[in-house]
Design an enzyme around this catalytic site. Structure first.
Site, PDB file in Angstrom:
ATOM      1  N   HIS A   1      -5.640  -6.534   9.798  1.00 26.08           N
ATOM      2  CA  HIS A   1      -4.341  -6.013   9.455  1.00 26.08           C
ATOM      3  C   HIS A   1      -3.246  -5.691  10.394  1.00 26.08           C
ATOM      4  O   HIS A   1      -3.444  -4.384  10.873  1.00 26.08           O
ATOM      5  CB  HIS A   1      -4.751  -4.869   8.260  1.00 26.08           C
ATOM      6  CG  HIS A   1      -5.495  -5.204   7.008  1.00 26.08           C
ATOM      7  ND1 HIS A   1      -4.737  -5.363   5.845  1.00 26.08           N
ATOM      8  CD2 HIS A   1      -6.751  -5.186   6.888  1.00 26.08           C
ATOM      9  CE1 HIS A   1      -5.810  -5.912   5.121  1.00 26.08           C
ATOM     10  NE2 HIS A   1      -6.898  -5.550   5.523  1.00 26.08           N
TER      11      HIS A   1
ATOM     12  N   CYS B   1      -5.730 -10.810   6.204  1.00 29.02           N
ATOM     13  CA  CYS B   1      -6.887 -10.523   5.667  1.00 29.02           C
ATOM     14  C   CYS B   1      -7.268 -11.409   4.571  1.00 29.02           C
ATOM     15  O   CYS B   1      -7.707 -12.631   4.821  1.00 29.02           O
ATOM     16  CB  CYS B   1      -7.243  -9.082   5.238  1.00 29.02           C
ATOM     17  SG  CYS B   1      -8.924  -8.531   5.269  1.00 29.02           S
TER      18      CYS B   1
ATOM     19  N   GLU C   1      -0.427  18.848   6.531  1.00 31.90           N
ATOM     20  CA  GLU C   1       0.210  18.393   5.095  1.00 31.90           C
ATOM     21  C   GLU C   1      -0.943  18.674   3.954  1.00 31.90           C
ATOM     22  O   GLU C   1      -1.726  18.063   4.212  1.00 31.90           O
ATOM     23  CB  GLU C   1       1.073  17.271   4.913  1.00 31.90           C
ATOM     24  CG  GLU C   1       1.748  16.739   3.747  1.00 31.90           C
ATOM     25  CD  GLU C   1       1.996  15.524   3.557  1.00 31.90           C
ATOM     26  OE1 GLU C   1       1.813  14.782   4.613  1.00 31.90           O
ATOM     27  OE2 GLU C   1       2.164  14.963   2.372  1.00 31.90           O
TER      28      GLU C   1
ATOM     29  N   GLU D   1      -0.291  -5.120  10.228  1.00 29.56           N
ATOM     30  CA  GLU D   1       0.753  -4.267   9.657  1.00 29.56           C
ATOM     31  C   GLU D   1       0.618  -2.816   9.943  1.00 29.56           C
ATOM     32  O   GLU D   1       1.464  -1.869  10.085  1.00 29.56           O
ATOM     33  CB  GLU D   1       1.023  -4.367   8.163  1.00 29.56           C
ATOM     34  CG  GLU D   1      -0.239  -3.750   7.208  1.00 29.56           C
ATOM     35  CD  GLU D   1      -1.363  -5.105   7.100  1.00 29.56           C
ATOM     36  OE1 GLU D   1      -1.234  -6.088   7.702  1.00 29.56           O
ATOM     37  OE2 GLU D   1      -2.036  -4.825   6.083  1.00 29.56           O
TER      38      GLU D   1
HETATM   39  N1  GLN Z   1     -11.825  -8.992   0.001  1.00 29.39           N
HETATM   40  C1  GLN Z   1     -11.736  -9.457   1.401  1.00 29.39           C
HETATM   41  C2  GLN Z   1     -13.005  -8.811   2.228  1.00 29.39           C
HETATM   42  O1  GLN Z   1     -13.426  -8.155   1.737  1.00 29.39           O
HETATM   43  C3  GLN Z   1     -10.495  -9.370   1.991  1.00 29.39           C
HETATM   44  C4  GLN Z   1     -10.372  -7.672   2.209  1.00 29.39           C
HETATM   45  C5  GLN Z   1      -8.842  -7.439   2.726  1.00 29.39           C
HETATM   46  O2  GLN Z   1      -7.840  -8.387   2.297  1.00 29.39           O
HETATM   47  N2  GLN Z   1      -8.656  -6.133   3.178  1.00 29.39           N
HETATM   48  O3  GLN Z   1     -13.371  -9.569   3.142  1.00 29.39           O
END
Ligand code: GLN
Length: 545
Positions: A508, A382, A141, A510
């Site tokens: 993460h 996070c 894409e 998600e």
């Molecule tokens: N700012 C934070 C860190 O760098 C959390 C990063 C995030 O939430 N992706 O550890």
């Protein structure tokens, strides 16, 4: 031999080119074909990792730690494949590679030009997807809209691909939009005609035109597009906006897109498409069901795309729990100014997603306090996990001093601090802790119960880390460090023992959620949210009677 399908966009951006391509990927996979994917982005950033979410929406992270365009999230969710570093290529990355080679003297005194050096590097990247995946079909894409100056080298590379690998191995699909004129209540095909002509001017003759519209598309419009854009009528695929995002593959199947692609590329598949489970899922999604309202407290909430995967993961968890998830978007900056707290009242649960920088962080810390005190389900992603630890330490020490060194470099209570290897970094791009790392779960914890397995592997994108000097204090007071790196040194998951569900993870989750396979932590969070809202309703009824 791998076959290539190239997607270009016409008329306007945001017509859902990524979703359309991802949906075709699902249809091909349902026919037993293996699929590879690549997104070519014409901007000059080497990757979107350094871009503001306001500019670009979410940064999607792959297993191998590539920071990529959010369209890759659609591809993973629709096709259920894991993408990687070669799945997203930008102009910046192409030029960086060519310039590095020029500096090394690899070109032996030659003049370096867009054609052939840049286009060759683009084609090398496209071939890499075929080489590394050995897929039957690779979907490519191109970001942006035909007519943009920036995308010209990419389109030229795609044009060359046809003579390189053969007519029978390439297919050009142009996704356009039919605007609706309110006064006369009609759809217009003219911009599509112009866009196809523009593409032909570059030397690409589209094989298939997918006409997107927010209204049903009459057959006479299909005929007109076929005539003016020089494609057969069967190769004009109407794609009116779907009421359900994940229903797009079924709409395109019905419109005959995948059969046409199989025929044009002479793909060897005897299999009838196996879309039963998918269709059943969509049927389930369409059933009316009780709604549940969950808050997302972040600082980019004006732009929902900044939290695309979080929103989708909540939605997937809703499918599993037979709930329609409604999201209350709450700005953390408002909360810290004392505004908007009434919007938290009555929420079934609250999610504090990832983020960078100081703005709005106090509002997130206050949200963690609110969820802990009100025993409302909380999922911290996070940064959401980091603020949960900062808040609890502040509470235990009775002081506002505890912080992350990201927000207060000289704090005397650095609950969250830089990882050892992050101290002396000068470059901001691509230098975080990125991609999958293993995480060992503690028996008997909510995390272990959610996953139902002792070890998991999850995607990271962060620089800061929980500071182990605070582990004992927090653990003695009811925080359970329920997920750790296998050597026990890094905190990956923290949760409260005496709370219905308050859990934060340094990674993460998600990014790994799928519509037909919700992520265990999101599913557990939503389960707790359902229980919480049922309890609250019961109590309200008791109070009324
Ligand atoms: N700012 C934070 C860190 O760098 C959390 C990063 C995030 O939430 N992706 O550890």
């Amino acid at each position: 031999m791998t076959k290539f399908i190239f997607f270009t966009g016409g008329v306007v951006s945001s017509v859902g080119k990524g979703v359309t391509a991802a949906a075709l990927g699902r249809l091909l996979k349902a026919r037993g074909l293996s699929v590879g994917v690549q997104k070519l982005d014409p901007y000059i950033n080497v990757d979107p990792g350094t871009m503001s979410p306001y500019q670009h929406g979410e940064v999607f992270v792959t297993e191998d730690g590539a920071e990529t365009d959010l369209d890759l999230g659609h591809y993973e969710r629709f096709i259920d494949i894991n993408l990687n570093q070669v799945s997203n290529v930008t102009t910046g990355r192409v030029y960086a590679e060519v310039i590095a080679r020029e500096r090394r003297g690899d070109y032996l005194g030659g003049t370096i030009q867009v054609i052939p050096h840049i286009t060759n590097e683009i084609k090398r990247n496209i071939h890499q997807v075929a080489d590394t995946t050995a897929a039957d079909v690779v979907l490519v894409e191109v970001g942006g809209t035909v007519g943009d100056i920036e995308s010209l080298p990419f389109l030229e590379a795609l044009r060359q691909m046809r003579s390189d690998v053969g007519q029978e191995n390439t297919l050009y699909i142009h996704v356009t939009f039919l605007p609706h004129i309110g006064a006369s209540d009609e759809l217009k095909t003219k911009p599509t005609q112009h866009s196809a002509r523009e593409l032909r001017g570059i030397g690409i003759h589209p094989d298939i035109i997918i006409a997107r519209a927010d209204h049903p598309i009459p057959q006479e419009h299909i005929k007109k597009i076929a005539l003016f854009c020089d494609v057969t009528e069967t190769a004009v695929i109407p794609a009116a906006t779907s009421d359900v995002l994940y229903g797009v593959p079924l709409l395109l199947e019905e419109a005959g897109l995948a059969d046409l692609v199989v025929e044009r590329l002479q793909l060897a598949t005897s299999q009838k498409p196996d879309l039963q489970a998918w269709a059943k899922m969509i049927e389930g999604i369409r059933q009316p069901k009780p709604t549940i309202t969950v808050g997302i407290v972040g600082k980019y909430v004006e732009l929902h795309d900044a939290y695309m995967s979080v929103r989708e993961a909540l939605y997937h968890a809703g499918i599993a729990h037979n709930r329609q998830v409604e999201i209350e978007w709450i700005h953390s900056g408002d909360l810290e100014k004392g505004r908007g707290w009434e919007r938290l009242e009555g929420l079934a649960g609250v999610v504090v997603p990832g983020g960078f920088g100081e703005r709005g962080v106090e509002g997130k810390i206050l949200t963690a306090r609110w969820a802990r005190e009100n025993k409302t389900p909380y999922l911290g992603l996070c940064l959401g996990m980091q603020v949960m630890c900062i808040e609890f330490t502040r509470h235990l020490l009775g002081s506002d001093e505890p912080n992350s060194t990201e927000f207060d470099a000289t704090t005397e209570q650095p609950v969250i601090s830089l990882m050892a290897d992050q101290h002396d970094l000068a470059d901001m791009g691509g230098t975080m802790r990125l991609g999958v790392y293993p995480c060992r779960l503690v028996d008997g914890s909510k995390a272990a119960a959610a996953y139902g397995q002792p070890q998991v592997s999850e995607r990271h994108r962060h620089r800061w880390e929980f500071n182990n000097s605070y582990r004992e204090l927090l653990a003695q007071n009811g925080m359970l460090f329920s997920g750790l790196s296998p050597d026990g040194r890094l905190v990956e998951i923290a949760e409260f023992e005496e709370h219905p569900f308050m859990l934060g993870c340094q990674f993460h989750p998600e990014f790994k959620s799928r519509p037909n396979r919700p992520h265990p932590l999101f599913a557990a969070f939503l389960g707790a949210a359902v229980a919480h809202s049922t309890n609250s309703e019961n109590q309200a009824e008791l109070a009324d009677s």
